[in-house]
Structures are given as C-alpha cells and as structure tokens.
Design an enzyme around this catalytic site. Sequence first.
Site, mmCIF file in Angstrom:
data_model
loop_
_atom_site.group_PDB
_atom_site.id
_atom_site.type_symbol
_atom_site.label_atom_id
_atom_site.label_comp_id
_atom_site.label_asym_id
_atom_site.label_seq_id
_atom_site.Cartn_x
_atom_site.Cartn_y
_atom_site.Cartn_z
ATOM 1 N N LYS A 59 -4.719 -10.473 -3.410
ATOM 2 C CA LYS A 59 -3.785 -9.380 -3.099
ATOM 3 C C LYS A 59 -2.332 -9.849 -3.017
ATOM 4 C CE LYS A 59 -7.246 -6.686 -2.943
ATOM 5 N NZ LYS A 59 -7.568 -6.049 -4.207
ATOM 6 N N HIS B 157 -13.944 6.005 2.148
ATOM 7 C CA HIS B 157 -13.118 5.233 1.211
ATOM 8 C C HIS B 157 -13.767 5.065 -0.156
ATOM 9 C CE1 HIS B 157 -10.370 4.503 4.419
ATOM 10 N NE2 HIS B 157 -11.362 4.057 5.176
ATOM 11 N N GLU C 246 4.938 -1.784 8.075
ATOM 12 C CA GLU C 246 4.578 -1.303 6.737
ATOM 13 C C GLU C 246 4.903 0.182 6.646
ATOM 14 O OE1 GLU C 246 0.798 -3.246 4.708
ATOM 15 O OE2 GLU C 246 0.443 -1.152 5.220
ATOM 16 N N ARG D 271 -11.366 -4.309 -14.989
ATOM 17 C CA ARG D 271 -12.674 -3.959 -15.575
ATOM 18 C C ARG D 271 -12.676 -2.489 -15.930
ATOM 19 N NH1 ARG D 271 -14.026 -0.676 -11.424
ATOM 20 N NH2 ARG D 271 -13.543 -1.415 -9.331
#
Lengths: 196, 196, 500, 500
Positions: free
Chosen positions: C116, C235, C200, C292
């Site tokens: 990440k 999620h 954030e 992918r």
Amino acid sequence: MAVNLPPAAGKTRNAWLIFKLIYMALEINIDGRTAQVTELKRDGNLLTIQVDDEIYEIDALKVGEGIYSMIYKGKSYNIEMIDNGSPRHYTVNSFYNSYQVEVIDAQTRYRQSRSKGDSSDTGNTIVSPMPGKVVRIPVKVGEAVEAGQTLIIVSAMKMESEFKARTAGTVKSIHAAEGDTIDANKVLVVVEPAAE
Amino acid sequence: MAVNLPPAAGKTRNAWLIFKLIYMALEINIDGRTAQVTELKRDGNLLTIQVDDEIYEIDALKVGEGIYSMIYKGKSYNIEMIDNGSPRHYTVNSFYNSYQVEVIDAQTRYRQSRSKGDSSDTGNTIVSPMPGKVVRIPVKVGEAVEAGQTLIIVSAMKMESEFKARTAGTVKSIHAAEGDTIDANKVLVVVEPAAE
Amino acid sequence: MIKKVLVANRGEIAVRIMRSCREMGIPTVAVFSDADRSSMHVRYADEAYHIGPAPSIESYLNIDKIIEAAKKSRADAIHPGYGFLSENASFSERCKKEGIEFIGPNPDAIRQMGDKITARKTMIAAGVPVVPGTVDKITDYAEALKTIREIGLPVMIKASAGGGGKGMRLVKREEDIESSLRGARSEAKTAFGDDSVYVEKYIESPHHIEFQILADKHGNAIHLFERECSVQRRHQKVIEETPSPLLTPAVRAEMGAHAVAAAKACNYHGAGTIEFIADDNQNYYFLEMNTRLQVEHPITERVVGVDLVKEMINIANGFELPFRQEDLKQSGHAIECRIYAEDPDNNFMPSPGTIRHISEPLGLGVRHDGYVYEGYTIPIYYDPMISKLIVWAKNRDEAIRRMGRALHEYKITGVKTSIPFLARIMEAEAFKSGKYNTHFIEENKEFLFAPHDCDGICEDIALIAAFLEHSSKLEKIKSTDNGSKPAASRWKDPQRVAYI
Amino acid sequence: MIKKVLVANRGEIAVRIMRSCREMGIPTVAVFSDADRSSMHVRYADEAYHIGPAPSIESYLNIDKIIEAAKKSRADAIHPGYGFLSENASFSERCKKEGIEFIGPNPDAIRQMGDKITARKTMIAAGVPVVPGTVDKITDYAEALKTIREIGLPVMIKASAGGGGKGMRLVKREEDIESSLRGARSEAKTAFGDDSVYVEKYIESPHHIEFQILADKHGNAIHLFERECSVQRRHQKVIEETPSPLLTPAVRAEMGAHAVAAAKACNYHGAGTIEFIADDNQNYYFLEMNTRLQVEHPITERVVGVDLVKEMINIANGFELPFRQEDLKQSGHAIECRIYAEDPDNNFMPSPGTIRHISEPLGLGVRHDGYVYEGYTIPIYYDPMISKLIVWAKNRDEAIRRMGRALHEYKITGVKTSIPFLARIMEAEAFKSGKYNTHFIEENKEFLFAPHDCDGICEDIALIAAFLEHSSKLEKIKSTDNGSKPAASRWKDPQRVAYI
C-alpha cells in the site's frame, strides 16, 4: 384457531395417520403464527384445503424439486421450498417474502411443553446454522462462562462465525471437536444457565 | 472378443448376477459393434474397466441425471445418456458423436438366435419411434398389403409421419386405435410377410 | 503463441476464462481439489488434473502442484483468474522461471501495487490523487491545525498505534479540532500507551468507483471506463453498474486519464483495475490497484463490447492493443448482481448445500455467468458466490427494470440465496435515483428487509406449499416403510416417529 | 394505455412477451390447455386461465375461449405471439369488436398480405420486385417464348393445375424451351387432364433474406435491417444471422427501402417481416409478408439494440416510433440457432419426452430464450422447438466461434435434440465462408452427418457410460427387489428378468 375443522381433525396430531383416510392435517408454524392446515379434498392438482378459518380451492402443482406453481382465483403464485437441513423446517420463498416454517409434530409439542420453548431460543444451545468446519472451541465441559463469551468458532466459505453464550452458565456438553466438518442444524455446545 | 476376461465372466450373460460379487459384466452393442464391458475394480469414482481387449483406468462420475463426467489420461469427457423409451436402449452423446447403444440381455440373444435379427429390422413390425397420436390406420387385420403401402399415420408436434410396409404380406395384428395417444417404442402394426 | 491454457482457479471465473479460450480455439486444463471433482470447471475443460485436498492452501494456493499440472498437461500458459494466486508475485515469477506464460502482469508490478505504501508513493509521483492525509505522527496542536487546514475538514484523527475505533475522532468543525485532538490523544494513551496520532481526510459520502485498464507489452495503455461499486455489505461488493450515475463526462475523462497514468507508472501489462474513492462532489482519490481480472468485469465487456479475457491472452501473446482510447465508447447501461449462497435475513450468513432446482433467468439483455447445476453441492471451503447476473439495456432505468425481471425469473431451491434481497434493491428509491453511496444497504435496511404486502394471501399460500411438501415427504416415508416391513412395525421405530 | 396483457400463446414466445411486459410494469395473463398446466408461461404470468383440451383447435385456436379469459382477467390487450391466431384476421377483428387492443396489425392488413395474389398485386403497385413470371395460362409456343425471354432463363414451367412435381420442367437453355414446354404440357394433361402451364423465374441459388419493419399508427415506418435465413431443413428455418453475408451496403439500403414501401402499401402498423428470395447476384424478389413477430426476431434486437415487443406495445398504445431510420445501425453480428427436440440422425423426427437434465449455455454474448426446465415433459401436441440460442460478437467469425462454444455447453438429457447437428454446422466450410443458400444442409450432408474422429476412444468411453448407467439401473431394480421380497423370488419374475 381451527374453527371449522371436521370432527377429530383438530388436536390429536401424533395420530394423524389414523384419520388420514378422511382428512390429512398438519399444524404449521410460520414466522411465529401457528396455523392449522387441513386437506379437505384432492382431485389431481385441484386442492380444497383449509388454513385456519379460510377454505382455499387452489390449483397446486409441484413442477420441480421444491418448486410449486399455484393458481388461486386466476392469480399465479410461485413458491420455492428450501430445506433447512432439518426435516421439519423449511424456508419458503414467495418471490419477495421469505418465511420460516416449522411443521409441528408430537415430539416438538412434547418437548416445548416440558421446556417452555425451544432450548435454542434461549441461547443456551449453540446449533450450527450452516455446514462448516470447526475452527476452535475455546471452552471445556464444566467451565463457567459469561454472557457473550465465545463458545465455538465455525468457518464456512471464507467466513468465520463466532457463537457466543447468551446468558452466563456452565458448559454442559460439547458435541464437536476442533477440525470437525459439521452439518447444518447440529447441536454443537450446550450451556446450563446459571440460576437467576 | 473378450480376450483377457477373468474366468467365467465371458459367455454366460444370463447369469451375471451370480458372479457379480467377483466381476460385473455387460454385453453392449454400439452402432453395430458388440463389445464386452467388464468392471474389474471400483474405488469411489475411480474405475478399472475392460472394454473388449482394452483396460481403462478412468475417473467416472455421474454428475446429474444421465450426465457423466469422465477423466481419462488427463482428458475430460462429457457423456450424455438419452433414454430411448426402452430400458435397454440408449442414445449416447459424446459431444459431436451420437451413438445408438443396446444392452444385450439373455432374452434378446434368445430372440435374435430364433428370428435371426430383430423383427423391426425387417420392416414387418411398425414400432412408434416417438410418442404421438394415431391419426389414421388405413388397414385392417387380415388385409393383404403391398410393399410401400401405408399402415398407420402418427402425428406428433405438428408433423405427421406415415409408416409403410417394407415388404408385401398380410396384416397380422394392430395394437392401436385411431385417436390413441401412444408412447415411444410401442408396437403398432405387425405384418406377416408373404412367402417369397 | 499460447497453445494451451491452464486455469489456476475454480468456480464461475474458471469457466468464464475457459469460454473465451474455447472461442479462440485454445484447449484448456482445469485443476481441482478433492472438493471439486464434480465442479463445472472440471467438466468444462478439455483436460483436468487433481491437485490436492479441499482446503485452498493445499490445492489452489499450492504453487508446486499447479506448476506440476501445467508440465504434465504441457500447458504453455496459466490464467490465474481472481483470488487465489492471481496477485501472488512469487507465482508470476515462478511461471516465468518455468517458461510458462503468466497471463497477468510482471512480478514487479504485482509487488509494487501490492504494498500500500509503495503504491501510494508511485501514484503521488504519477500525479494521481490519493486520499489526503499524513502518516507522520502529530504531537503538536499548531502542527495539527496546519495539517488539517491543508487537508480541509472534515478529517479523521486516528491513533498511530490504533485499532478497534479507539483513539479516533471525526472532526467536522474547526472549533472542534483542539478538543478532538486532546480527546483522541488521551484515549490513545490509555488504550495503547502511545498518544501519537495522524490525520486523514474523511470522505463523508463515499462512492467506490473503479476504472478498467488494459495495457500491452509495448507501452500502450487504455482505460475501458468506470464501474460504480458502491452497493456493498460487509465491505464486499454486491451490485456494480456502468456508467456510474455519479460521474459527469468531464470527470470521467479525467479519472480515466489518471487510471492510464497509474498503469503506466508501474510498467503494467495485462488487465487491471484502478480503484478510487469519490465523494458526492466527484472529488476522487486513488485507493488501490487490483493487478488481475475483476469479478465485475462483465459489465465493462457489455457496455464497451470487448472480451477482456481474450484481450488478456492477446496481450500475453505479445500483440499490440487492437484499439486506441478514442475507438472506445460506453453504449447503454449494464448492471451486475452477485448471487451468493447466503441468508440475507440472517446477517448474510453463508448457506452452502446441494442445489435442488434452478430456473435460470434468460432472454433479452441478460448475461449469466455461473457454475452451479442441479444436484451440485456447493463446497464449504470456498467463496459463497454462485453466479453473476448481468443485464444490459439502452438506459439505466430500463436496465434496473430488466434486472428486476431477471431476478424474478431466477429461482434456486436447496440453498438460501441473496436473490430476493437483490430484487428488493432494484425497487429501492435511493438505488433507482442513482443517489447512493457505500452506506446504501445500512441506510436502507428498513425498506430492504420489510416484508412485502400481499393481502395476507401469500402467507397462506406458503403454508399450503409447506403442507404439500411435508405431506409428500411423509407419504414417501410411509411408502418406503410399507415396502420394507409390515405397516404395524413403523410405530415402534423412534427414528421414524420423529418425522411425523 | 395498456394495463394488462393476455398472451394468447404458449412456450418460449409467451414467456418472451411476458418478459418485456414485466420490464414495462404491465401484468400478464397466461392461457393454457390441459397439456400445459406445468408449462413455464403459466408459472411466469401474473395470472393464468385454463382454456381447454390439449389439441390447439380446442384451446390456443379457440377464439371464444381466449376472449372469455381476457374478459375474466380484465386484460385490455392481447399479444398473439407467432403461430396460432397471430395472423388470423377474424381474431384481430373480434378483439376490436370486444374493445380489446390486438397487439398487431389491423384485420385489413392481415387479410391483404395473407392472400398471396393480393399481396403480389399490392407489391407490384408499390414498386417492390416480385418473382418474375406469369400466372396467365400459356398454350401457345410463341407466347411462351416471348414470356420466357422477358423473364430471362432459367425458368420453371409449371402446370397450372399442378402439384407434386408433375408437369414441371426446369429450362436453362433457349434450345430446350420447345421440348420442355411440350413435355410439361403432355405430362400435365396426363396427370391433371389440363395441359395449361405458366412460367416463373427459377432462382438457382436461392437465399432467404427478410427485413424487419416497425410501423406506428401515425404513418411512420422504418426497417431494422435484414435477417439471413437460408439454413433450412424441410423448408423450416434452422439458423438465422444478421447482417447477411450476401448483401452489400447498397443492396441492403435498397431492399430496406422496398420493405418500408411494402409496409406502407398495406397501411401496416406493428412489427412485421418482409420476406425476400435473393440469388447469388443479389437480385431479390418479394416472397411474402409475415404480419406478426417472427421466431428469429432476437438477432435483430441484439444487433440494432431494440426490444421489439416493447415497441409493439408502444405502437399499440398509439405512440409514435421513438427513432427515425437514420438513428438505427447494425452493430456487430448475431446468430440464432433453433433448438428442436428432434433426432437429426433420423430425418429430424420429433422427439418429445421428459427433460432429465439441462446445462444451459451461459456467459459473454449469449442470449437464451427457452421455456423448458428439468422435469418438464414436452407435450406431443405443439411445436418441437424448445429454445433459441442467440449469440452476438464484434464480427461474424467471432460470432460463429461463440455459437460453437455455446452449443458445446448446452447439454440436455431425456430427449434428443438438434444441438450436436447445429454444432457441426458451425464447423462447415460453406457456413463459415458465408457462401451458402437454402440448399446448404442438402449439399453438406456428408460433412454434417459424418462421425467425428476421436481415436476410437470416444466409442469406448460411451460404452463405459452406458455400462455405468445400465448397471446402476440394474442395482436400483435389485435393491427395490431386496426391500420388498426375498432375493430368491426375483428369478421367477419374467418382467424383471427382461431387464437383465
């Protein structure tokens, strides 16, 4: 309930086969409501059937495994039956609505009269809601547990589910071992509730 | 044929159940070829089976009604079985190829040895190839018929089929009436051929 | 040129890949675990090899076993599908070493986008917007105020050592900054023994929007527009659609350009997806890249008219992309519903089991990608998704109605599925208006789980069906009994009495 | 505005119509005969009424019964589908009289196009080319020569009273005219007692190409391009595709304009089809007009992006067409295969029966319009078509490969079907090259019916499957026996021995 029932069809459910030659009847619980369903007449797929006070003349046809096509007063209904892994429990889908259905038999009634309700309802018996694999059983028989304490962790289809004690008590019995593959509706852990 | 067969498995087909505890075997005709098929070993879906001289170690699984999935030497084969309305006849589809298969039993062999071939092959017995409805039977029992003369007209799915006598002869028996709904593989009309 | 493809996957995606291979005339090899001998992908492939026990770790995640099957079958390429080994850089590397073409990106690209922090840095360097924030610890009020002003309110203050919601504060007004900062730090201190926090940007009404990209080995990269994936539960995506009802053409073009830049920044080749989070005002930020094929790729295929699996194989073969960005356009509207074997009324609990009956949705504008069949038992070891229902129509309104129609037709018995729940979503105002975000299911619970009004008749009809099903079951037990023993004896058998 | 539609049909087309109604929010009413209680259209509809015994004449063709069901259910419109009453002018008239909207043309248009001679005259008046020829009797050689020269060779000389191929002569060379005429007349005299003959253009390599049209009640008419329907057996279409591989853009545009002229010439409204016969040089002639929805309409829907049933309902509602000719274009290529329950190896004999297992073709670019399901028994009373498989792809080559793939996936047990035969057509050179006409199946018999090479293994595998199926059947008989009586007794039962 069961107002217009023919004689003898009402209450003695554990002996239905005896009067079946006259009327077949079942007591069925649907989402909390208990209804008396009695077949009055059958001519091929044309059925006369009583649900509590209401008498239905209905064209009812089984068109596939668990699929019923019903025509009632010109309207076409499609009903799907989904087994719940237990022989008397079904999920019944009528397109939008999904009903939980339990056919009540003599044993159930006997058990319910003794224990005042299904023991699983009190949260003291953990029953697997689906097939899966036992990941961990963090308690032992005889162990005292708190309400909310995890009793068993089951994994199925990439998801782990923790089952917790609803009330405080003592682990009375454990019916599975870690690593076991289990079926749906299997009793896994039973907790004896602490005296209140 | 049947070169490497275990003792006693070869010829006495009408008594196969007796030696079934050792080997199950069937004689099967496929598009004209008669083959000896003998099961040598079965371990779940892993099968050792002999077809005439050839021994196959094959992973054979029934995945649905009449649907077989076979893996042989890494290759995956899908086979579909289509009933022909008769318990010993099948159409077997292996994607492109369609085979006509007949399991040969004691009775068939006996009948064949007596009549030198299936009577329907000579065209003297009209057998319905499909379910349908009898439209017309323009002949009567005892009536003399020419080769090519129409014996019975059957309708199915918007199409009428005329069945004709292959050789001249006399109508020996009629097993259906006009307006009858008939199943597949039912004998409809039998003609006794004229002496040649 | 690729001559034989091993598909290192199972279920619907294995079958979907084999479909395109078959159309290209390329033979396929399936691999299967103990639990999957009867699975459709084994029946579908030209060849099939057993690779181990049911748990994925011993079969579909076992690199050695898969390479062994590839060598045995002489497959010269491997398509990993999604999940399992599809984003495993070591697997991509191993294929390369063995001289087998991995139908997907280089190991380096997988690694770069898999981490990440590296991915975030790569994106910043490529000029792609990322969620504003700082990973540096903040201990000082003035510094915090400065950072927060840069990011802009609302923000989330989070404990560096944090987790489980502790030491977390949502700040919406400037006058709350000081007290929130103090509260968060004190809570963090108590909970983790460390009072450092970071800040954030808080995305208030988050939309999950992703862009499909294709890049060849010659440096050409294009995007195939977006997919709106905001309908989620736990999620996990439930419904996807394209075009997104949120985006304007200008923002779409801008995001697409960023997606292409993202792909180029990691020297990508193959099919990939750039995931963004966007707010109601179409401010958008890079979230991550999936290196992918995506579950929801069919809606892109339908609206753009491209077979993504074929393109992946062509790219692996070294071909240049057959179209330029300006050749592509979105035509009409597509929606996908994921059909899970699960119980929506019981917190979406998985519901594996044996399929007794399927009525497939068919007809105009319906694509169905599935792998289950009547008599098939869904194994407990893998994903509960049993199929994907994709519809296309001229416009969004017709597509929603068509999906409703298709879900109405789709009947499965044997296991519980999300079908009735999905049908309900097609009738929800928030979905129909296109004004929804990732909180959609949570916010519309009441409507989505409310029983449908049916004049009380439906319940009685359901009772009659249950009566018929159960009484025929009893009849069957009875007739089996009659066959095997005198009728009288049955009353003594406790096992059987239990069914009555 | 139409509020409830009764579908006066059964099978796949009834379901297909109900699909569009459901998407439009219009409730549907099914009607069914004794043979169809378990048919999918009864399950699909919101309401269902029984209309009589199995034979069509007593049910689906019984106008009174259908009108009665419409009144009982308060349906305000009837869609007739294809076949049955769809081209019955009296039915259209009766609906009008009863105040029920007939979703189709006026009785006058049906009558005008239903009578071949009137239709031919109408087309000639509208400037639409018809097959050149004369229906006047020819008795004189000079007259015959003149007519034949006008038409141009080759021609067919046919007996006026003719039928069954008698009194018919194909003339290819001018020097054969006299002898052929003499032969035909003498044969006609013998066979029918009447030596008059007529002459018609002989189309040597005939292509069946039809144009889809839509016309509203306000005088607007458009075409939705062609369908190539030349793959036929027993004069019944088997495979259709669009665009036609024969037509050039210029000829397509010209034919389309003629199709629109044809529709306007009979004051048509609704959906209709103008059938043409064309030769290899794209000379084309009007054959007939079908004043209803066509079996093969889905390929047009896919390539043009229009739902024809919805358009029919909108036209019946009195709406104007929502597009002009120039708004429409053909995008990509579509093919339809008709799946019949029949035995291609036995002269395409119908094969009704009970469906035991279906694996449906799914995935990218596949549309499937069917109505059968596992456990369904196909009745003997109606058409043997059980479903239509439609594929779309960017181009013709990919569409053919996709159809091959879809047919490979499609597995039905219980009844014989045309699936393997259709799969073979997808591999035939003449079909792949697009150079075929209505003689295609006849001319390619050898290839189409040749067994597939399989190294002899397929036959043995088939034997093994037969062995397993039959031995499990024997086991079942045996275990039933064991349950009901002592094992020894079975040897005495002749019925049972017959199975062994």
